[in-house]
Write an enzyme that holds these catalytic residues in place. Sequence first.
Site, short mmCIF file in Angstrom:
data_model
loop_
_atom_site.label_atom_id
_atom_site.label_comp_id
_atom_site.label_asym_id
_atom_site.label_seq_id
_atom_site.Cartn_x
_atom_site.Cartn_y
_atom_site.Cartn_z
N LYS A 241 0.40 -1.12 -0.41
CA LYS A 241 -0.20 0.08 -0.05
C LYS A 241 0.81 1.11 0.12
O LYS A 241 2.03 1.04 -0.09
CB LYS A 241 -0.63 -0.24 1.00
CG LYS A 241 -2.13 -0.80 0.81
CD LYS A 241 -3.22 -0.87 1.96
CE LYS A 241 -4.47 -1.99 1.14
NZ LYS A 241 -5.73 -1.43 1.97
N ARG B 64 -3.67 -9.46 4.72
CA ARG B 64 -4.28 -9.54 3.38
C ARG B 64 -2.78 -9.18 1.61
O ARG B 64 -2.47 -8.45 2.45
CB ARG B 64 -5.25 -9.04 3.09
CG ARG B 64 -5.74 -9.16 2.00
CD ARG B 64 -6.66 -7.82 1.39
NE ARG B 64 -7.52 -8.07 0.43
CZ ARG B 64 -7.55 -7.70 -0.72
NH1 ARG B 64 -6.33 -6.30 -0.61
NH2 ARG B 64 -7.82 -7.50 -1.99
#
Length: 299
Positions: free
Chosen positions: A235, A269
């Site tokens: 991210k 995740r």
Amino acid sequence: MTAPGWVVPELREPVRTIGGRTFDFDHRIAVMAIVNRTPDSFHDRGATFALDRAVEAAVRAAEQGADWVDIGGVKFAPGPELPAREELDRVLPVVTQLAQQSDVVISVDTFRPEVAEAAIAAGAGVVNDTTGLSDPRMAAVVADSDATVVITHSTAPPRQELPVPPHYEDIGRAVVDFLRERVDRALAAGIPESRIVVDPGHDLNKNTVHTLELTRRLPEVVALGYPVLAAVSNKDFVGESLGRPRGERLAGSLAVATVSAMLGARIVRMHDVVESVDAMRMVEATLGWRAPVEARHNT
């Protein structure tokens, strides 16, 4: 005995049957692999958009040791509206084919109740709702099934630009209060505690400073008593923290996944399955939850 600095959550329902697998989250950290059947995903840039590529990636992730595979047809980030029919056309064939080839837990990353309902019928055992049950029909769909729901903190509709930069007086409190309210919504709809997972929503309607603080304060989310999912892989907060572009964030992603596990997250995740599985299995071995594959050194 757990080492100082580790957070072992007091879970309401630590032993969960999700899909066809059972997890004891008192002693297990699950790895959720990511398969995006989108042409504009932020990380893989459409590498698994073609159906055969998506199915191949999902099966490979299961073979590489992923505990479950998260399949998405629409990214959360801003972009043009995608009709529900087209989202279904993207995710259902992958869910169906993966269910036929593996017993891995399958989740569908969607905020649409009609997509969730069809995916559950096709073999998905988890609905990963990045809007935190913003559509009340979603809770009803999950309640009428055996599926688990991931309730995620986010404050704006998906696919839309934020009108103003995100602002929080207290990011930890805001996230916990939101998740508590949405969990209450799920319980009221008839979803049992044993089928609820929460996700603080790293980077979703948050800037990098917010997300780093939220990660440090993860024990506050863990204290809700539900397994916490940390969706941290590749991210922007990782890239901005390290000055690394997309494609060069693996080390940072593994580091923050490990920190999240230390602070009580029980599902991570991740895009890079082999490395992530190794990292989480090493965490488990260090805590004494998993025996070494072999123990020959100095014996």
